[in-house]
Scaffold this motif. Structure first.
Motif, PDB file in Angstrom:
ATOM      1  N   GLY A  68       0.797  -1.219   0.000  1.00  0.00           N
ATOM      2  CA  GLY A  68       0.000   0.000   0.000  1.00  0.00           C
ATOM      3  C   GLY A  68       0.827   1.265   0.000  1.00  0.00           C
ATOM      4  N   PHE A  69       2.160   1.138   0.098  1.00  0.00           N
ATOM      5  CA  PHE A  69       3.038   2.305   0.090  1.00  0.00           C
ATOM      6  C   PHE A  69       4.090   2.227  -1.009  1.00  0.00           C
ATOM      7  CE2 PHE A  69       1.280   2.647   4.356  1.00  0.00           C
ATOM      8  CZ  PHE A  69       1.033   3.999   4.444  1.00  0.00           C
ATOM      9  N   THR A  70       3.863   1.369  -1.986  1.00  0.00           N
ATOM     10  CA  THR A  70       4.763   1.306  -3.132  1.00  0.00           C
ATOM     11  C   THR A  70       4.722   2.632  -3.884  1.00  0.00           C
ATOM     12  OG1 THR A  70       4.506  -1.084  -3.380  1.00  0.00           O
ATOM     13  CG2 THR A  70       5.219   0.145  -5.324  1.00  0.00           C
ATOM     14  N   GLN A  71       5.887   3.141  -4.262  1.00  0.00           N
ATOM     15  CA  GLN A  71       5.984   4.415  -4.964  1.00  0.00           C
ATOM     16  C   GLN A  71       6.287   4.202  -6.448  1.00  0.00           C
ATOM     17  OE1 GLN A  71       8.430   7.406  -2.941  1.00  0.00           O
ATOM     18  NE2 GLN A  71       8.361   6.137  -1.098  1.00  0.00           N
ATOM     19  N   HIS A  72       6.004   5.220  -7.237  1.00  0.00           N
ATOM     20  CA  HIS A  72       6.260   5.147  -8.670  1.00  0.00           C
ATOM     21  C   HIS A  72       7.742   5.386  -8.933  1.00  0.00           C
ATOM     22  CE1 HIS A  72       6.093   6.251 -12.985  1.00  0.00           C
ATOM     23  NE2 HIS A  72       5.077   5.392 -12.989  1.00  0.00           N
ATOM     24  N   ASN A 178       9.167   0.892   3.217  1.00  0.00           N
ATOM     25  CA  ASN A 178      10.043  -0.195   3.639  1.00  0.00           C
ATOM     26  C   ASN A 178       9.337  -1.064   4.681  1.00  0.00           C
ATOM     27  OD1 ASN A 178      13.456  -0.696   3.889  1.00  0.00           O
ATOM     28  ND2 ASN A 178      12.129  -1.581   5.422  1.00  0.00           N
ATOM     29  N   GLY A 179       8.665  -0.411   5.635  1.00  0.00           N
ATOM     30  CA  GLY A 179       7.979  -1.155   6.678  1.00  0.00           C
ATOM     31  C   GLY A 179       6.849  -2.009   6.154  1.00  0.00           C
ATOM     32  N   ALA A 180       6.147  -1.526   5.112  1.00  0.00           N
ATOM     33  CA  ALA A 180       5.051  -2.300   4.538  1.00  0.00           C
ATOM     34  C   ALA A 180       5.558  -3.589   3.912  1.00  0.00           C
ATOM     35  CB  ALA A 180       4.318  -1.462   3.490  1.00  0.00           C
ATOM     36  N   PHE A 194      -4.936  -1.017   6.933  1.00  0.00           N
ATOM     37  CA  PHE A 194      -3.959  -0.293   7.742  1.00  0.00           C
ATOM     38  C   PHE A 194      -3.273   0.786   6.905  1.00  0.00           C
ATOM     39  CE2 PHE A 194       0.424   0.328   9.124  1.00  0.00           C
ATOM     40  CZ  PHE A 194       0.229   0.737  10.440  1.00  0.00           C
ATOM     41  N   ALA A 195      -2.937   0.457   5.651  1.00  0.00           N
ATOM     42  CA  ALA A 195      -2.294   1.431   4.765  1.00  0.00           C
ATOM     43  C   ALA A 195      -3.225   2.608   4.490  1.00  0.00           C
ATOM     44  CB  ALA A 195      -1.878   0.763   3.458  1.00  0.00           C
TER      45      ALA A 195
END
Length: 290
Positions: A68-72, A178-180, A194-195
């Motif tokens: 849920g926190f992957t970036q482009h 990183n934590g995700a 949670f995300a």
């Protein structure tokens, strides 16, 4: 106590000896190059790369571990390219003929050197899949940069953005990405919920600095990283709340940052947030130098 301050590289000083300035110049250049070269090397895939014998690039690690926190990859890569260029400008000021400029640049030097070293270590740990250790490194760097921010938040933009707010904004968001990945079952429904909740901390964190410190550089940096998150989440799953939340956060941070930035650029008082308490207007938070 005075003796301890003399040997403490993180102690706040208004002036630095010639030897200390030379040390800052050498260590800053060396660690910045180490951080830059490592980041570039592990951003682009190698011709002979394969999963078994070669480490992932930073973006391969994200691609094969979506969360849920992957970036482009492109937006965040451009963010880092701009940050490295601005950091080069900061380094140039260490070699300025102005004693005041050199002392200001040296004042954040110890924390900036530590940031470079920790970023170098994080890249290596992350691409080799040691996500627990890489998360610990990010948290350590977050503590380092937070200490830097609250002890040295009154220097001009050419120091503050590349050495303080830019790296801090990235580190805050990277702790989540990183934590995700570090958490088991990070693609599950529970992890997504949670995300959806945790992403709003980016807005709260950014607004804290924009409203309380009138720090539009932090607002702009976090809005770019939120945009990166939003695009990546949209590409991953169109029917989802995460990318909608990310773009909403981006828009709010951008608008409020503009509201703070325009009066600061034109020399007028900012209508929101607290007034700077320092009498030296050229060292008011960020934003007095042209």
């Amino acid at each position: 106590m005075d003796r301890l301050n003399n040997i403490n590289p993180f102690a706040k000083r208004d002036s630095h000896s010639a030897g200390a300035v030379v040390t800052y110049k050498v260590l800053t250049v060396v660690t910045w190059l180490l951080s830059l070269i490592t980041s570039v090397y592990f951003t682009f895939p190698k011709g002979d790369w394969n999963h078994r014998y070669h480490p992932h690039t930073v973006w391969d690690a994200d691609y094969y571990n979506p969360s849920g926190f992957t970036q482009h990859y492109l937006i965040t890569s451009l963010f880092w390219l701009a940050l490295f260029i601005l950091q080069l400008g900061y380094i140039v000021h260490l070699f300025s003929s102005s004693v005041e400029t050199v002392n200001a640049a040296c004042a954040v030097g110890s924390h900036f050197i530590v940031n470079n070293l920790l970023h170098f270590v994080w890249v290596l740990l992350f691409v080799y899949g040691h996500t627990v250790w890489s998360e610990i490194v990010l948290i350590l760097n977050f503590v380092n940069l937070t200490s830097l921010y609250f002890r040295h938040n009154s220097y001009p933009r050419f120091i503050h953005l590349p050495a303080v707010s830019g790296p801090l904004a990235w580190t805050f968001v990277a702790i989540y990405s990183n934590g995700a990945i570090m958490v088991p079952h990070h693609t599950s429904l529970v992890a997504r919920i949670f995300a959806n909740i945790a992403i709003w901390s980016i807005l709260g964190y950014g607004m804290f600095f924009v409203l309380l410190y009138k720090d539009y550089t932090m607002g702009f940096a976090l809005s770019v990283l939120s945009a990166s998150l939003g695009v990546a989440q949209f590409e991953r799953q169109v029917i989802a709340f995460q990318w909608i939340f990310a773009f909403t956060i981006m828009a709010v941070l951008f608008v409020f940052s503009v509201l703070v930035a325009i009066p600061a650029w034109t020399g007028k008082d900012v209508p929101i947030g607290r007034r700077a308490t320092t009498n030296d207007t050229e060292r008011a938070p960020l934003l007095a130098d042209p």
